[in-house]
Scaffold this motif. Structure first.
Motif, PDB file in Angstrom:
ATOM      1  N   VAL A 158       0.831  -1.209   0.000  1.00 45.11           N
ATOM      2  CA  VAL A 158       0.000   0.000   0.000  1.00 45.11           C
ATOM      3  C   VAL A 158       0.865   1.258   0.000  1.00 45.11           C
ATOM      4  CG1 VAL A 158      -2.020  -1.120   1.017  1.00 45.11           C
ATOM      5  CG2 VAL A 158      -0.270  -0.173   2.524  1.00 45.11           C
ATOM      6  N   TRP A 159       2.057   1.176   0.637  1.00 41.53           N
ATOM      7  CA  TRP A 159       2.976   2.316   0.607  1.00 41.53           C
ATOM      8  C   TRP A 159       3.443   2.577  -0.817  1.00 41.53           C
ATOM      9  CZ3 TRP A 159       4.036   6.251   3.576  1.00 41.53           C
ATOM     10  CH2 TRP A 159       5.223   6.975   3.414  1.00 41.53           C
ATOM     11  N   ASP A 160       3.689   1.511  -1.559  1.00 40.71           N
ATOM     12  CA  ASP A 160       4.119   1.635  -2.944  1.00 40.71           C
ATOM     13  C   ASP A 160       3.062   2.368  -3.770  1.00 40.71           C
ATOM     14  OD1 ASP A 160       6.197   0.594  -5.032  1.00 40.71           O
ATOM     15  OD2 ASP A 160       4.266   0.067  -5.921  1.00 40.71           O
ATOM     16  N   ILE A 161       1.813   2.032  -3.547  1.00 34.58           N
ATOM     17  CA  ILE A 161       0.720   2.710  -4.255  1.00 34.58           C
ATOM     18  C   ILE A 161       0.669   4.178  -3.863  1.00 34.58           C
ATOM     19  CG2 ILE A 161      -1.797   2.849  -4.480  1.00 34.58           C
ATOM     20  CD1 ILE A 161      -1.857  -0.206  -4.126  1.00 34.58           C
ATOM     21  N   GLY A 162       0.818   4.440  -2.563  1.00 31.83           N
ATOM     22  CA  GLY A 162       0.725   5.815  -2.084  1.00 31.83           C
ATOM     23  C   GLY A 162       1.816   6.719  -2.619  1.00 31.83           C
ATOM     24  N   VAL A 163       3.078   6.253  -2.584  1.00 31.61           N
ATOM     25  CA  VAL A 163       4.175   7.124  -3.018  1.00 31.61           C
ATOM     26  C   VAL A 163       4.224   7.276  -4.536  1.00 31.61           C
ATOM     27  CG1 VAL A 163       5.590   6.648  -0.981  1.00 31.61           C
ATOM     28  CG2 VAL A 163       5.847   5.211  -3.020  1.00 31.61           C
ATOM     29  N   LYS A 164       3.640   6.323  -5.274  1.00 25.05           N
ATOM     30  CA  LYS A 164       3.659   6.416  -6.730  1.00 25.05           C
ATOM     31  C   LYS A 164       2.490   7.240  -7.273  1.00 25.05           C
ATOM     32  CE  LYS A 164       6.145   2.121  -7.816  1.00 25.05           C
ATOM     33  NZ  LYS A 164       6.011   0.732  -8.348  1.00 25.05           N
ATOM     34  N   ARG A 165       1.333   7.149  -6.651  1.00 25.26           N
ATOM     35  CA  ARG A 165       0.131   7.766  -7.207  1.00 25.26           C
ATOM     36  C   ARG A 165      -0.505   8.821  -6.316  1.00 25.26           C
ATOM     37  NH1 ARG A 165      -3.027   2.220  -9.042  1.00 25.26           N
ATOM     38  NH2 ARG A 165      -1.182   1.076  -9.781  1.00 25.26           N
ATOM     39  N   GLY A 166      -0.089   8.881  -5.040  1.00 19.58           N
ATOM     40  CA  GLY A 166      -0.718   9.814  -4.112  1.00 19.58           C
ATOM     41  C   GLY A 166       0.086  11.081  -3.917  1.00 19.58           C
ATOM     42  N   ASP A 167      -0.256  11.837  -2.862  1.00 22.37           N
ATOM     43  CA  ASP A 167       0.448  13.068  -2.502  1.00 22.37           C
ATOM     44  C   ASP A 167       1.590  12.681  -1.576  1.00 22.37           C
ATOM     45  OD1 ASP A 167       1.301  15.501  -1.337  1.00 22.37           O
ATOM     46  OD2 ASP A 167      -0.638  16.413  -1.803  1.00 22.37           O
ATOM     47  N   ILE A 168       2.792  12.577  -2.098  1.00 25.92           N
ATOM     48  CA  ILE A 168       3.924  12.064  -1.339  1.00 25.92           C
ATOM     49  C   ILE A 168       4.318  13.009  -0.204  1.00 25.92           C
ATOM     50  CG2 ILE A 168       5.684  13.085  -2.846  1.00 25.92           C
ATOM     51  CD1 ILE A 168       7.306  10.499  -2.446  1.00 25.92           C
ATOM     52  N   GLN A 169       4.064  14.303  -0.360  1.00 24.96           N
ATOM     53  CA  GLN A 169       4.413  15.249   0.695  1.00 24.96           C
ATOM     54  C   GLN A 169       3.490  15.098   1.899  1.00 24.96           C
ATOM     55  OE1 GLN A 169       4.183  18.667  -1.850  1.00 24.96           O
ATOM     56  NE2 GLN A 169       6.388  18.705  -2.227  1.00 24.96           N
ATOM     57  N   VAL A 170       2.194  14.944   1.650  1.00 16.19           N
ATOM     58  CA  VAL A 170       1.255  14.713   2.748  1.00 16.19           C
ATOM     59  C   VAL A 170       1.556  13.373   3.414  1.00 16.19           C
ATOM     60  CG1 VAL A 170      -1.164  14.240   3.315  1.00 16.19           C
ATOM     61  CG2 VAL A 170      -0.583  16.170   1.843  1.00 16.19           C
ATOM     62  N   LEU A 171       1.884  12.359   2.619  1.00 20.54           N
ATOM     63  CA  LEU A 171       2.222  11.057   3.188  1.00 20.54           C
ATOM     64  C   LEU A 171       3.461  11.151   4.070  1.00 20.54           C
ATOM     65  CD1 LEU A 171       1.654   8.421   0.345  1.00 20.54           C
ATOM     66  CD2 LEU A 171       0.529   8.527   2.569  1.00 20.54           C
ATOM     67  N   GLY A 172       4.443  11.943   3.632  1.00 15.28           N
ATOM     68  CA  GLY A 172       5.661  12.095   4.409  1.00 15.28           C
ATOM     69  C   GLY A 172       5.377  12.668   5.786  1.00 15.28           C
ATOM     70  N   VAL A 173       4.587  13.722   5.848  1.00 10.82           N
ATOM     71  CA  VAL A 173       4.261  14.333   7.131  1.00 10.82           C
ATOM     72  C   VAL A 173       3.335  13.429   7.941  1.00 10.82           C
ATOM     73  CG1 VAL A 173       3.197  16.311   8.257  1.00 10.82           C
ATOM     74  CG2 VAL A 173       4.611  16.661   6.243  1.00 10.82           C
ATOM     75  N   ALA A 174       2.366  12.810   7.275  1.00  6.21           N
ATOM     76  CA  ALA A 174       1.436  11.919   7.975  1.00  6.21           C
ATOM     77  C   ALA A 174       2.152  10.728   8.597  1.00  6.21           C
ATOM     78  CB  ALA A 174       0.359  11.432   7.013  1.00  6.21           C
ATOM     79  N   SER A 175       3.330  10.399   8.074  1.00  5.91           N
ATOM     80  CA  SER A 175       4.091   9.264   8.613  1.00  5.91           C
ATOM     81  C   SER A 175       4.527   9.501  10.047  1.00  5.91           C
ATOM     82  CB  SER A 175       5.321   8.992   7.739  1.00  5.91           C
ATOM     83  OG  SER A 175       4.937   8.590   6.445  1.00  5.91           O
ATOM     84  N   TYR A 176       4.546  10.760  10.470  1.00  7.14           N
ATOM     85  CA  TYR A 176       4.884  11.036  11.855  1.00  7.14           C
ATOM     86  C   TYR A 176       3.816  10.518  12.809  1.00  7.14           C
ATOM     87  CZ  TYR A 176       8.857  13.980  10.680  1.00  7.14           C
ATOM     88  OH  TYR A 176      10.065  14.430  10.242  1.00  7.14           O
ATOM     89  N   ALA A 177       2.670  10.141  12.288  1.00  6.35           N
ATOM     90  CA  ALA A 177       1.635   9.549  13.136  1.00  6.35           C
ATOM     91  C   ALA A 177       2.048   8.166  13.620  1.00  6.35           C
ATOM     92  CB  ALA A 177       0.312   9.453  12.375  1.00  6.35           C
ATOM     93  N   ALA A 178       2.993   7.526  12.931  1.00  4.90           N
ATOM     94  CA  ALA A 178       3.389   6.160  13.280  1.00  4.90           C
ATOM     95  C   ALA A 178       3.912   6.038  14.719  1.00  4.90           C
ATOM     96  CB  ALA A 178       4.413   5.632  12.284  1.00  4.90           C
ATOM     97  N   PRO A 179       4.878   6.881  15.154  1.00  3.92           N
ATOM     98  CA  PRO A 179       5.334   6.734  16.541  1.00  3.92           C
ATOM     99  C   PRO A 179       4.252   7.059  17.555  1.00  3.92           C
ATOM    100  CG  PRO A 179       6.321   8.668  15.510  1.00  3.92           C
ATOM    101  CD  PRO A 179       5.662   7.884  14.417  1.00  3.92           C
ATOM    102  N   LEU A 180       3.350   7.994  17.202  1.00  6.82           N
ATOM    103  CA  LEU A 180       2.237   8.316  18.094  1.00  6.82           C
ATOM    104  C   LEU A 180       1.295   7.134  18.228  1.00  6.82           C
ATOM    105  CD1 LEU A 180       0.413  10.224  19.731  1.00  6.82           C
ATOM    106  CD2 LEU A 180      -0.590  10.971  17.558  1.00  6.82           C
ATOM    107  N   LEU A 181       0.845   6.591  17.079  1.00  8.90           N
ATOM    108  CA  LEU A 181      -0.088   5.468  17.102  1.00  8.90           C
ATOM    109  C   LEU A 181       0.560   4.226  17.703  1.00  8.90           C
ATOM    110  CD1 LEU A 181      -1.716   5.955  13.573  1.00  8.90           C
ATOM    111  CD2 LEU A 181      -2.670   6.562  15.805  1.00  8.90           C
ATOM    112  N   SER A 182       1.867   4.077  17.461  1.00  8.73           N
ATOM    113  CA  SER A 182       2.587   2.950  18.041  1.00  8.73           C
ATOM    114  C   SER A 182       2.560   3.025  19.562  1.00  8.73           C
ATOM    115  CB  SER A 182       4.035   2.944  17.547  1.00  8.73           C
ATOM    116  OG  SER A 182       4.762   1.894  18.136  1.00  8.73           O
ATOM    117  N   THR A 183       2.781   4.219  20.092  1.00  7.86           N
ATOM    118  CA  THR A 183       2.746   4.409  21.535  1.00  7.86           C
ATOM    119  C   THR A 183       1.352   4.152  22.085  1.00  7.86           C
ATOM    120  OG1 THR A 183       4.515   6.046  21.374  1.00  7.86           O
ATOM    121  CG2 THR A 183       3.229   6.016  23.402  1.00  7.86           C
ATOM    122  N   LEU A 184       0.331   4.630  21.370  1.00  9.17           N
ATOM    123  CA  LEU A 184      -1.054   4.400  21.806  1.00  9.17           C
ATOM    124  C   LEU A 184      -1.378   2.908  21.836  1.00  9.17           C
ATOM    125  CD1 LEU A 184      -2.945   7.260  19.910  1.00  9.17           C
ATOM    126  CD2 LEU A 184      -2.360   7.143  22.346  1.00  9.17           C
ATOM    127  N   ALA A 185      -0.874   2.176  20.841  1.00  7.66           N
ATOM    128  CA  ALA A 185      -1.111   0.723  20.809  1.00  7.66           C
ATOM    129  C   ALA A 185      -0.481   0.054  22.023  1.00  7.66           C
ATOM    130  CB  ALA A 185      -0.548   0.134  19.517  1.00  7.66           C
TER     131      ALA A 185
END
Length: 288
Positions: free
Chosen positions: A226-253
Motif C-alpha cells: 500500500v505504501w508503494d501505491i501511495g508514493v507512486k500515485r498519491g500526494d507524497i508530501q502529505v504522506l511524508g508528514v502523515a508518517s509522523y503519526a506512526a510513533p504516536l499510534l505505536s505508543t497508543l497501541a
C-alpha cells in the motif's frame, strides 16, 4: 485511482507500521534478522499469491533487474541499518535519528517533476517531527559520543528509506506486484545475515508465533504494497508528514495493550503531529 484515494491507501501503511513495536515485543525472543527473514517471507508469499491470481507473473518477468535490485536495497538496506544502529547506540536516540525519513521525504519530494515544496510543507514537517521527537526521547538520557557509529548508521537508515520512497515515484509505471519480489529477496538476504551473525531462536509461546505471523501479514507485509501505491500515485508530501503519526499510534497501541503508560508528553505530541499534518495538507491544497 485518484490522487486522494492513493494517498489514503498509502496511509494504511502508516497505520500498519504503528503496530510494529507491539508485535515486535510479542515476537521475543526471536533475533532481528531471523524475524526479518520470517516476516518478509510471509509478506512476499502474500504478494506472489496475489500476483498469481491476477496473472501478473508475465509482467514481472519483463521488469528490469535493476528495479528489483533497487527495491531489495530499499527494504533490506533500511532494516539492516536500523537493526545495526540500535545495536551500537541507545535505542531512543538512534530511533529519533532514523525517524528523520518522513522529514527527508517531504524535502526530497520537492525535487520531483510536477511537485512544489511550499513553506507549509517545511513548517508542517518540522512541527510534526517535534511531536515524534517528544515521543521517542521522552525517556532518553542524552546523546553519547561513544555511540557515534550507531548514530551515523541511523542517519543512513533515514536517508535510505526516504530515498527509496521518493525514487519509487519515478518508477510509477512499475506494477506494485514487483514488491513481492523485493520482499522475497529481502527475506533471502536476511536469512544469510541471520546465519552469519545470530543464533537461531524460535518463538516459545503461542503469542510469539501469532506476533511473527501478524508482523508478516501487516507491518512487514501488506504495508509495503500500500505504501508503494501511495508514493507512486498519491500526494507524497502529505504522506511524508502523515508518517509522523506512526510513533504516536505505536505508543497508543502499547498503552492500550498495557505495555506503556499514558503520559502528558503523549498528549502534547498528538497536538504537534496533528497540527503538522494539517499544515502540510493545507500546503498541498495551495493555501500555505
Amino acid at each position: 485511482m485518484s490522487k486522494g484515494k492513493a494517498t489514503a491507501v498509502g496511509f494504511i501503511a502508516v497505520l500498519l507500521w504503528s503496530l510494529l513495536a507491539l508485535f515486535t515485543v510479542g515476537s521475543a525472543p526471536v533475533p532481528p534478522f531471523q524475524l526479518n527473514a520470517i516476516c518478509f517471507a510471509i509478506g512476499g508469499a502474500i504478494g506472489l499469491i496475489w500476483t498469481a491470481r491476477n496473472g501478473g507473473f508475465s509482467t514481472l518477468r519483463r521488469i528490469n533487474w535493476r528495479v528489483y535490485a533497487f527495491g531489495t536495497f530499499g527494504l533490506f538496506g533500511y532494516h539492516f541499518l536500523y537493526f545495526s544502529a540500535l545495536r551500537l547506540a541507545p535505542a531512543a536516540e538512534a530511533g529519533l535519528i532514523a525517524y528523520l525519513w518522513p522529514l527527508l521525504i517531504v524535502l526530497f519530494s520537492g525535487l520531483l517533476p510536477g511537485e512544489t515544496l511550499r513553506r507549509g510543507h517545511i513548517l508542517g514537517a518540522a512541527v510534526a517531527f517535534g511531536g515524534a521527537a517528544l515521543i521517542i526521547v521522552k525517556g532518553g538520557g542524552g546523546f553519547q559520543s561513544n555511540a557515534t557509529p550507531g548514530y551515523a548508521l541511523a542517519f543512513l537508515c533515514a536517508l535510505t528509506w526516504a530515498g527509496y520512497s521518493v525514487l519509487s515515484r519515478r518508477l510509477g509505471t512499475i506494477p506494485t506486484d514487483s514488491v513481492a519480489v523485493f520482499c522475497i529477496a529481502t527475506a533471502a538476504l536476511s536469512a544469510v545475515a541471520h546465519i552469519a551473525f545470530e543464533d537461531t531462536v524460535w518463538p516459545t509461546t503461542q503469542i510469539g508465533w501469532l506476533s511473527c505471523i501478524a508482523l508478516g501479514l501487516g507491518p512487514v507485509g501488506l504495508a509495503f504494497y500500500v505504501w508503494d501505491i501511495g508514493v507512486k500515485r498519491g500526494d507524497i508530501q502529505v504522506l511524508g508528514v502523515a508518517s509522523y503519526a506512526a510513533p504516536l499510534l505505536s505508543t497508543l497501541a502499547l498503552v492500550v495493550a498495557g505495555i506503556s503508560k499514558p503520559t502528558l508528553p503523549l498528549l502534547f505530541a498528538a497536538i504537534l503531529i496533528a497540527g503538522g499534518a494539517a499544515l502540510a495538507a493545507r500546503a498541498s491544497a495551495g493555501k500555505v
